[in-house]
Design a protein around this motif. Structure first.
Motif, PDB file in Angstrom:
ATOM      1  N   ILE A 148     -15.373 -16.436  24.454  1.00  0.00           N
ATOM      2  CA  ILE A 148     -16.747 -16.934  24.260  1.00  0.00           C
ATOM      3  C   ILE A 148     -17.794 -15.921  24.717  1.00  0.00           C
ATOM      4  N   LEU A 149     -17.366 -14.743  25.182  1.00  0.00           N
ATOM      5  CA  LEU A 149     -18.296 -13.719  25.651  1.00  0.00           C
ATOM      6  C   LEU A 149     -18.674 -12.791  24.500  1.00  0.00           C
ATOM      7  N   PRO A 150     -19.810 -12.088  24.606  1.00  0.00           N
ATOM      8  CA  PRO A 150     -20.278 -11.229  23.504  1.00  0.00           C
ATOM      9  C   PRO A 150     -19.511  -9.915  23.418  1.00  0.00           C
ATOM     10  N   PHE A 151     -19.946  -9.055  22.499  1.00  0.00           N
ATOM     11  CA  PHE A 151     -19.382  -7.719  22.287  1.00  0.00           C
ATOM     12  C   PHE A 151     -17.873  -7.766  22.039  1.00  0.00           C
ATOM     13  N   ASN A 152     -17.521  -8.551  21.032  1.00  0.00           N
ATOM     14  CA  ASN A 152     -16.125  -8.636  20.609  1.00  0.00           C
ATOM     15  C   ASN A 152     -16.071  -8.528  19.087  1.00  0.00           C
ATOM     16  N   PRO A 153     -16.518  -7.380  18.546  1.00  0.00           N
ATOM     17  CA  PRO A 153     -16.653  -7.264  17.073  1.00  0.00           C
ATOM     18  C   PRO A 153     -15.336  -7.373  16.330  1.00  0.00           C
ATOM     19  N   ASP A 154     -14.221  -7.040  16.978  1.00  0.00           N
ATOM     20  CA  ASP A 154     -12.918  -7.109  16.317  1.00  0.00           C
ATOM     21  C   ASP A 154     -12.257  -8.474  16.472  1.00  0.00           C
ATOM     22  N   LYS A 155     -12.987  -9.421  17.108  1.00  0.00           N
ATOM     23  CA  LYS A 155     -12.505 -10.801  17.272  1.00  0.00           C
ATOM     24  C   LYS A 155     -11.122 -10.830  17.947  1.00  0.00           C
TER      25      LYS A 155
ATOM     26  N   SER B 164     -11.850  -7.194  24.782  1.00  0.00           N
ATOM     27  CA  SER B 164     -13.062  -7.007  23.994  1.00  0.00           C
ATOM     28  C   SER B 164     -13.857  -5.825  24.544  1.00  0.00           C
ATOM     29  N   TYR B 165     -14.851  -5.380  23.780  1.00  0.00           N
ATOM     30  CA  TYR B 165     -15.730  -4.319  24.268  1.00  0.00           C
ATOM     31  C   TYR B 165     -16.437  -4.754  25.561  1.00  0.00           C
ATOM     32  N   PHE B 166     -16.764  -6.044  25.647  1.00  0.00           N
ATOM     33  CA  PHE B 166     -17.448  -6.548  26.839  1.00  0.00           C
ATOM     34  C   PHE B 166     -16.603  -6.294  28.078  1.00  0.00           C
TER      35      PHE B 166
END
Length: 570
Positions: free
Chosen positions: A84-91, A124-126
């Motif tokens: 549920i956190l941001p910066f996860n473009p690759d899901k 994720s990127y986050f």
């Protein structure tokens, strides 16, 4: 072979060690400056810190433990809430399991950076940026602050003061790690290391197939990974990945980064305790151990596998080939730079790898493993010097027993209380490693994680527990550590290795020695700033380490070496 040796000694080692004095002087300025920058003052105000507080060893230790605990809880939460956190473009989903999140949070907070996951497919990127990269800064600064606190304690005379942990932590990040990493990141981007928030690239191969190429904010992580002797990789194969380590220049810079701060601390130590020759003796011991293990790894890898020679394979070094044992190595680095990288990453407790350690020859693996078992071949920033001071205390104690005198170090008497604490730190390291290995050998289904049997499989287990306890984090390979058993037990090993061996006991020793008055030297005082003492210190390290770990090494890489020499496969 001669050119390889010259490459190691001239291009990298001499250039790297040329920074000992300037970096050492800069560290002194950082931690003795009486003024704070505007950014530092705002940071203290934001965090509610009193920068004027002078901490006892108890207060300093408390600050380290509490800050680390808070960071573990925070990072654990971000890992579990990744979906549920941001910066996860690759899901990337699902979030790490509870056991994996526990192990990863403890690992990166304590500067171990052991990874039971593949970064590009798990985080994720986050989490790669906000948690992994940020924790590399805080954990590195924490280790350096602990080392400086011990140095302060040894330099005091009747004053119970190790400095202020929050000030040391903040200055290490703002004045040392951030500026160096900013410059290094730009160099890495110039050399081809990605730094982007764009999702993975989708490419079409010449055959028409679709290929997903992972990328992300790699350069910023890569710089602090090596400077801070962290070692955790953005990608699963770490510095063997062309996006983390694309060229011979980046490989050389990564090796030099690992060896930039730790050797310089010996100069910082000698100057701050007003015994500069003592600092150079420590530097000499560090260097002798490092060169000794490099002298084992390089020939072992260059000679190669005798079984291949028997079947007609040409493994000789020539103008047309690198020769040697090239399994698990990158062609762009070759035998020489790979051997130096292996030596540096296990010596400086970095843990990054540019080759598969599982594919090293038995003696190559023996040397890498031994460096972590001793945990005093340069070691991590701050902690490596602390460990060497611990061995120095053991050496003067043993010599004192021989001549019937109370041992002294830096004009301070080493008495029963200090010896007990040093003994605790010395025993905690092998206790954690060997108990963990023993559990893995008898725990139900724990051996199912092994991909190799016999001596090599035992080495894989021994390497894993040694790596986490020594706060190294490099993986030998061939062992699936992402199971409830290994995630939990290795996580506990990380905690014990970080705090019981040797940070908290040696902070206590520094605190006790700080309040002791200096005693005048007499004709019976043993000088510890001579080459003779350096030899005694080196001998003490090897003897204590050998007596402690030789049986385990004999069951693993030594046994495997003789199996290979006798014509058996490994």
């Amino acid at each position: 072979m001669i050119l390889n040796i010259l490459q190691l000694l001239i291009i990298i080692l001499i250039i790297g060690f040329a920074f000992v004095i300037p970096i050492g002087k800069y560290l002194i300025k950082i931690f003795t400056d009486e003024t704070d920058t505007v950014l530092e003052r705002y940071t203290y105000r934001f965090l509610g810190i009193n920068p004027e507080e002078q901490m006892t060893w108890q207060r300093y230790s408390q600050a380290i433990v509490i800050s680390n605990l808070v960071l573990v809880l925070l990072f654990y939460a971000t890992l579990r809430l990744q979906d549920i956190l941001p910066f996860n473009p690759d899901k990337i989903s699902p979030a790490p399991t509870a056991e994996l999140a526990f192990n990863t949070a403890i690992s990166f907070v304590t500067n171990t950076d052991w990874q039971n996951y593949g970064g590009e497919t798990t985080l994720s990127y986050f989490n790669q940026m906000v948690m992994i990269t940020c924790l590399m800064f805080t954990s590195s600064a924490t280790g350096l602050a602990a080392g400086v606190a011990v140095i302060r304690g040894l330099s005091q005379n009747g004053v119970n003061n190790l400095g202020n942990f929050w000030v040391d932590l903040t200055r290490a990040i703002y004045r040392l790690f951030l500026p160096i990493c900013f410059v290094l990141s730009l160099v890495y981007v110039w050399q081809g290391v990605p730094q982007t928030l764009a999702p993975a690239a989708i490419a079409t191969t010449l055959e028409g197939a679709t290929q997903t190429i992972a990328r992300g904010p790699v350069a910023s992580l890569e710089s602090i990974k090596q400077i801070g002797t962290n070692g955790g990789g953005f990608f699963n194969v770490n510095s063997a990945h062309p996006f983390e380590n694309p060229t011979a220049l980046t490989n050389s810079l990564e090796i030099m980064s690992m060896l930039l701060i730790v050797p310089a601390l010996t100069y910082t130590f000698g100057t701050m305790v007003r015994a500069r020759r003592q600092g150079w003796i420590f530097f000499g011991v560090f260097t002798a151990l490092f060169m000794g293990f490099l002298a084992i790894i390089l020939p072992a890898e260059q000679i190669g596998n005798p079984l291949l020679t028997e079947v007609g394979a040409d493994q000789t070094l020539s103008a047309l080939q690198s020769g040697g044992n090239f399994e698990g190595k990158e062609v762009r680095f070759g035998i020489a730079q790979t051997s130096l990288f292996v030596t540096a990453t296990t010596a400086a407790t970095t843990g990054s790898v540019n080759a598969m350690h599982d594919s090293l020859t038995p003696m190559g693996g023996f040397a890498a493993l031994s460096e972590m078992l001793l945990n005093v071949v340069f070691g991590g920033k701050g902690v490596g010097l602390i460990t060497l001071i611990m061995y120095a205390a053991v050496t003067v104690f043993l010599v004192g027993l021989m001549v019937g005198r109370t041992p002294e170090f830096l004009s301070k008497k080493i008495e029963a209380k200090e010896v007990k604490l040093v003994s605790l730190a010395l025993l905690a390291h092998p206790f954690t490693i060997l108990i963990g290995v023993g559990l893995a050998l008898v725990w139900p289904k724990a051996l199912d994680s092994l991909n190799n049997p016999d001596a090599h499989g035992f080495t894989e287990i021994l390497y894993a527990f040694t790596s986490v306890t020594a706060n190294n984090g490099s993986a030998f390979g061939g062992l699936n550590g992402n199971t409830p058993f290994y995630n939990t037990v290795l996580g506990i090993g990380i905690l014990l290795g970080r705090f019981l061996a040797p940070v908290l006991p040696m902070l206590a020793v520094a605190g006790y020695l700080a309040v002791k008055p200096r005693v005048p030297k007499t004709t019976g005082t043993m000088s510890t700033n001579t080459v003779f003492f350096g030899v005694l210190l080196l001998a003490s390290i090897l003897i204590v380490g050998g007596l402690t770990f030789f049986p385990a090494l004999a069951l693993g890489p030594i046994s495997e070496h003789f199996e290979l020499a006798s014509g058996k496969s490994f």
